[in-house]
Design an enzyme around this catalytic site. Structure first.
Site, mmCIF file in Angstrom:
data_model
loop_
_atom_site.group_PDB
_atom_site.id
_atom_site.type_symbol
_atom_site.label_atom_id
_atom_site.label_comp_id
_atom_site.label_asym_id
_atom_site.label_seq_id
_atom_site.Cartn_x
_atom_site.Cartn_y
_atom_site.Cartn_z
ATOM 1 N N ARG A 3 0.828 -1.210 0.000
ATOM 2 C CA ARG A 3 0.000 0.000 0.000
ATOM 3 C C ARG A 3 0.865 1.263 0.000
ATOM 4 O O ARG A 3 0.517 2.256 -0.640
ATOM 5 C CB ARG A 3 -0.940 -0.026 1.198
ATOM 6 N N ASP B 269 -16.833 8.231 7.298
ATOM 7 C CA ASP B 269 -15.636 7.392 7.198
ATOM 8 C C ASP B 269 -14.424 8.326 7.275
ATOM 9 O O ASP B 269 -14.534 9.525 6.974
ATOM 10 C CB ASP B 269 -15.613 6.608 5.877
HETATM 11 C C1 LIG Z 1 -13.820 -2.986 6.521
HETATM 12 S S1 LIG Z 1 -14.573 -1.396 6.281
HETATM 13 C C2 LIG Z 1 -16.179 -1.678 6.974
HETATM 14 C C3 LIG Z 1 -17.289 -1.116 6.120
HETATM 15 C C4 LIG Z 1 -18.707 -1.422 6.596
HETATM 16 N N1 LIG Z 1 -18.956 -0.866 7.908
HETATM 17 C C5 LIG Z 1 -18.975 -2.898 6.597
HETATM 18 O O1 LIG Z 1 -19.025 -3.520 7.657
HETATM 19 O O2 LIG Z 1 -19.138 -3.482 5.516
HETATM 20 C C6 LIG Z 1 -13.757 -0.423 7.562
HETATM 21 C C7 LIG Z 1 -13.881 1.077 7.329
HETATM 22 O O3 LIG Z 1 -13.464 1.737 8.528
HETATM 23 C C8 LIG Z 1 -12.849 2.950 8.151
HETATM 24 N N2 LIG Z 1 -12.020 3.457 9.274
HETATM 25 C C9 LIG Z 1 -10.851 2.973 9.740
HETATM 26 N N3 LIG Z 1 -10.393 3.727 10.756
HETATM 27 C C10 LIG Z 1 -11.305 4.706 10.946
HETATM 28 C C11 LIG Z 1 -11.402 5.802 11.846
HETATM 29 N N4 LIG Z 1 -10.451 6.056 12.766
HETATM 30 N N5 LIG Z 1 -12.477 6.615 11.760
HETATM 31 C C12 LIG Z 1 -13.437 6.380 10.833
HETATM 32 N N6 LIG Z 1 -13.411 5.374 9.947
HETATM 33 C C13 LIG Z 1 -12.355 4.531 10.007
HETATM 34 C C14 LIG Z 1 -12.045 2.575 6.920
HETATM 35 O O4 LIG Z 1 -11.732 3.689 6.126
HETATM 36 C C15 LIG Z 1 -12.982 1.583 6.226
HETATM 37 O O5 LIG Z 1 -13.739 2.203 5.206
#
Ligand SMILES: C[S@@+](CC[C@H](N)C(=O)[O-])C[C@H]1O[C@@H](n2cnc3c(N)ncnc32)[C@H](O)[C@@H]1O
Length: 288
Positions: free
Chosen positions: A53, A159
C-alpha cells in the site's frame, strides 16, 4: 528540507522502478503514525500488505523508495500527505446486505415501531466505506416506510477515508453486484440509469436520504444525537481495547434509550457495558 520533500515541491520523478523495501524501523514508524492519526493498529504480520500500500503512494508521488517516502513523512511539508497515507492504509472491504440479519432486524423489528411513534428517525453508519452499508440501510428503511413523505428520516454516513467517501457519495457500482444479491432483497436497492461501463447508480430517492461526511472516530464528533441506530461494523477489529472502549462510551451517549448498536460479525464489546444488552447476533440495545 529532505531530498524527498524537495523533489515533491518541484518535479516528481517518473516512478520507473521504485525500491519498495520496508525496513523494520520504517514499519514501526508507519505503524505508530497510523495509530496516532486513526487509531488503527498495524501488526507486524501485516508488513507485506503495508509495503504494497505504501508502494502506491511512492508511485503516486514519483519517489524512488519507501525509505524516501518515510523520510518525507517526517518533514513538516508532509502534513497534506497524512490523509493520503491513511486512505492508502485503510481496508475498505464491504458489501450490500453484508450480515443481512442486521437489516432484517432494522426492517422487521425496529422500523415498524419507530414509524408508529412518528418522530424523527436518525441512523448513523459510522465507518461506511464505499457506501454499500448506508445504501442498504436506506433501502431497508424505505422498504419499511413505503414512499410516505411525512417521516423525518436521515442517515449519516461517515468514514475517515476521503477517497472511499467520494466513491460512496457517487453511488455508482458494477451492475453484477446486484445480480448476486438474494432475490428477496435485490428489488429493495432501487437503481437508476446506467452509469456506463457496466455500472448502475443508486436511485436518487435512496441517495437523498443519506449525508456523507468525513469523520475520524478517534477525534471529537460534532453530532449531538440521539441516534435510533448506530452501525459500527468491521472497524473495531482494527482498534485496540482502549480505543474501542472510548468510542463505545461515546456511541452509548449518542444512542437514544431503546436504540440499537450493530457491530461486525467478529466483533464484541471491549467489556460489558452497563447500558447495553445483547439482543441478537452482534446487536446491542441501549437499555437506559
Ligand atoms: C472494513 S470497512 C467496513 C465497512 C462497513 N462498515 C462494513 O461492515 O461493511 C472499515 C472502514 O473503517 C474505516 N475506518 C478505519 N479507521 C477509521 C477511523 N479512525 N475513523 C473512521 N473510519 C475509520 C475505513 O476507512 C474503512 O472504510
Amino acid at each position: 528540507m529532505s531530498r524527498a520533500a524537495s523533489s515533491l515541491a518541484f518535479a516528481p520523478r517518473p516512478p520507473a522502478s521504485a525500491d519498495v523495501t520496508l525496513t523494520r524501523d520504517d514499519m514501526k514508524f508507519i505503524a505508530a503514525l497510523v495509530y496516532e492519526q486513526a487509531g488503527i493498529v498495524i501488526r507486524e504480520h501485516k508488513e507485506a500488505m503495508t509495503r504494497g500500500r505504501l508502494a502506491r503512494r511512492v508511485k503516486a508521488l514519483g519517489l524512488a523508495s519507501v525509505a524516501e517516502y518515510c523520510a518525507f513523512l517526517k518533514t513538516p511539508q508532509a502534513a497534506g500527505e497524512l490523509p493520503e497515507l491513511i486512505n492508502a492504509l485503510t481496508t475498505n472491504h464491504t458489501a450490500f446486505f453484508r450480515e443481512r440479519h442486521h437489516f432484517d432486524h432494522l426492517r422487521k423489528d425496529v422500523m415498524p415501531k419507530l414509524i408508529q411513534k412518528r418522530g424523527r428517525i436518525r441512523i448513523w453508519s459510522a465507518a461506511c466505506s464505499s457506501g454499500e452499508e448506508p445504501y442498504t440501510i436506506a433501502a431497508s428503511c424505505r422498504d419499511a416506510t413505503g414512499p410516505r413523505g411525512d417521516l423525518d428520516l436521515r442517515i449519516l454516513a461517515t468514514d475517515i477515508d476521503t477517497d472511499i467517501l467520494a466513491r460512496a457519495e457517487a453511488g455508482l457500482y458494477p451492475a453484477e453486484l446486484f445480480e448476486r444479491l438474494p432475490a428477496d432483497v435485490r428489488p429493495l436497492i432501487k437503481l437508476e440509469g446506467a452509469g456506463g461501463r457496466g455500472e448502475v447508480r443508486i436511485a436518487e430517492e435512496l441517495r437523498r436520504m443519506i449525508a456523507f461526511k468525513r469523520l475520524n472516530l478517534i477525534e471529537t464528533w460534532p453530532m449531538k444525537g440521539p441516534f435510533d441506530m448506530i452501525f459500527c461494523r468491521n472497524v473495531f477489529i482494527y482498534f485496540d481495547t482502549q480505543t474501542k472502549a472510548s468510542i463505545l462510551d461515546r456511541f452509548v451517549a449518542l444512542l437514544a434509550p431503546g436504540g440499537f448498536l450493530y457491530l461486525g460479525h467478529s466483533e464484541s464489546l471491549p467489556q460489558p457495558h452497563p447500558k447495553l444488552r445483547l439482543i441478537g447476533r452482534t446487536i446491542y440495545e441501549r437499555t437506559a
